[in-house]
Write a protein that holds these residues in place. Structure first.
Motif, PDB file in Angstrom:
ATOM      1  N   ARG A 187       0.846  -1.199   0.000  1.00  0.00           N
ATOM      2  CA  ARG A 187       0.000   0.000   0.000  1.00  0.00           C
ATOM      3  C   ARG A 187       0.878   1.245   0.000  1.00  0.00           C
ATOM      4  N   ARG A 188       0.456   2.219  -0.764  1.00  0.00           N
ATOM      5  CA  ARG A 188       1.104   3.531  -0.737  1.00  0.00           C
ATOM      6  C   ARG A 188       0.136   4.514  -0.108  1.00  0.00           C
ATOM      7  N   ASP A 189       0.579   5.168   0.971  1.00  0.00           N
ATOM      8  CA  ASP A 189      -0.320   6.119   1.623  1.00  0.00           C
ATOM      9  C   ASP A 189      -0.241   7.485   0.951  1.00  0.00           C
ATOM     10  N   ALA A 190      -1.045   8.401   1.431  1.00  0.00           N
ATOM     11  CA  ALA A 190      -1.109   9.723   0.796  1.00  0.00           C
ATOM     12  C   ALA A 190       0.186  10.505   0.936  1.00  0.00           C
ATOM     13  N   GLY A 191       1.066  10.046   1.820  1.00  0.00           N
ATOM     14  CA  GLY A 191       2.368  10.690   1.972  1.00  0.00           C
ATOM     15  C   GLY A 191       3.453  10.027   1.151  1.00  0.00           C
ATOM     16  N   ASP A 192       3.056   9.162   0.209  1.00  0.00           N
ATOM     17  CA  ASP A 192       3.980   8.456  -0.682  1.00  0.00           C
ATOM     18  C   ASP A 192       4.846   7.429   0.043  1.00  0.00           C
ATOM     19  N   VAL A 193       4.424   7.004   1.218  1.00  0.00           N
ATOM     20  CA  VAL A 193       5.161   5.976   1.957  1.00  0.00           C
ATOM     21  C   VAL A 193       4.573   4.622   1.616  1.00  0.00           C
ATOM     22  N   LEU A 194       5.458   3.641   1.316  1.00  0.00           N
ATOM     23  CA  LEU A 194       5.029   2.294   0.963  1.00  0.00           C
ATOM     24  C   LEU A 194       5.003   1.403   2.197  1.00  0.00           C
ATOM     25  N   HIS A 195       3.971   0.585   2.302  1.00  0.00           N
ATOM     26  CA  HIS A 195       3.817  -0.347   3.407  1.00  0.00           C
ATOM     27  C   HIS A 195       3.549  -1.741   2.846  1.00  0.00           C
ATOM     28  N   ILE A 196       4.296  -2.730   3.292  1.00  0.00           N
ATOM     29  CA  ILE A 196       4.037  -4.117   2.901  1.00  0.00           C
ATOM     30  C   ILE A 196       3.005  -4.661   3.876  1.00  0.00           C
ATOM     31  N   GLU A 197       1.768  -4.743   3.442  1.00  0.00           N
ATOM     32  CA  GLU A 197       0.683  -5.148   4.333  1.00  0.00           C
ATOM     33  C   GLU A 197       0.649  -6.658   4.549  1.00  0.00           C
ATOM     34  N   SER A 198       0.949  -7.410   3.508  1.00  0.00           N
ATOM     35  CA  SER A 198       0.919  -8.867   3.626  1.00  0.00           C
ATOM     36  C   SER A 198       1.714  -9.475   2.482  1.00  0.00           C
ATOM     37  N   TRP A 199       2.102 -10.728   2.676  1.00  0.00           N
ATOM     38  CA  TRP A 199       2.848 -11.428   1.617  1.00  0.00           C
ATOM     39  C   TRP A 199       2.654 -12.937   1.815  1.00  0.00           C
ATOM     40  N   GLY A 200       2.389 -13.633   0.710  1.00  0.00           N
ATOM     41  CA  GLY A 200       2.245 -15.079   0.790  1.00  0.00           C
ATOM     42  C   GLY A 200       0.878 -15.539   1.262  1.00  0.00           C
ATOM     43  N   ILE A 201      -0.160 -14.751   1.004  1.00  0.00           N
ATOM     44  CA  ILE A 201      -1.519 -15.115   1.406  1.00  0.00           C
ATOM     45  C   ILE A 201      -2.130 -16.030   0.343  1.00  0.00           C
TER      46      ILE A 201
END
Length: 203
Positions: A187-201
């Protein structure tokens, strides 16, 4: 100027080997179709995303048959999916395993060694002879993750998907492998920061 928030759902294609069939290292030069189990995995993903209420504004796929078929099954479960067109994308194409292309895992390990394979799985360091072009892939992922908008579906292969994690700043200890029929979310938030929310689901 910051970009609007966005969510990237990164899917690995479904199974290409039948149950009991010895797996092989298949990549850019081996264009296998999905097995019946792989088709089921793709349909399950499609139903799962629809139940989650994820409506994709854009769909990007590797040009290979297995990824295009997986994307088509997912799109079929999207509301108004008939308007969605999967866009083939070269930087999502699977890597080329060089002399190990279409070879058994036993043969691959015998040639490159277990340590080289671990370096690839844990840090995306290509074994000798593999054609990966990691610099180009990283640049493409970074540009896309910075600029795309809305909910985006990207269907690719294990070798290519790991560069999304690296582009998003995955730290040491983050598993890079993505199983067949599984997905991850960045996910990329409104501040352009990337977050790995999940992986391998795997739904």
């Amino acid at each position: 100027m910051t970009s609007p928030a966005a969510r990237f759902v990164i899917v690995r294609h479904g199974n290409t080997f039948a149950a009991g069939e010895p797996p092989r290292r298949i990549g850019a030069r081996t264009d296998l179709p999905l097995t019946a189990a792989g088709e089921t995995q793709a349909a399950v993903l499609g139903r799962h995303f629809a139940q989650e209420g994820w409506h994709f504004a854009q769909v990007l796929v590797s040009p290979l048959l297995r990824t295009r078929a997986t994307a088509a099954a997912i799109i079929a479960h999207q509301p108004g999916g008939e308007a969605l067109v999967a866009q083939p994308c070269e930087w999502l194409r699977e890597i080329d395993h060089g002399p190990d292309e279409n070879q058994s895992e036993e043969s691959v390990v015998a040639r490159i060694g277990a340590d080289a394979l671990s370096a690839w799985d844990e840090r995306a360091v290509p074994p000798p002879g593999w054609i990966v072009d990691g610099v180009r892939r990283l640049a493409a992922w970074r540009a896309f993750l910075k600029e795309a908008q809305g909910d985006v579906l990207l269907v690719t292969s294990n070798g290519a998907a790991r560069f999304a994690l690296l582009a998003a700043g995955a730290g040491a200890g983050q598993p890079l492998k993505l199983a067949t029929g599984a997905y991850g979310v960045i996910r990329r938030d409104a501040g352009d920061v990337l977050h790995i929310e999940s992986w391998g689901i795997r739904p």
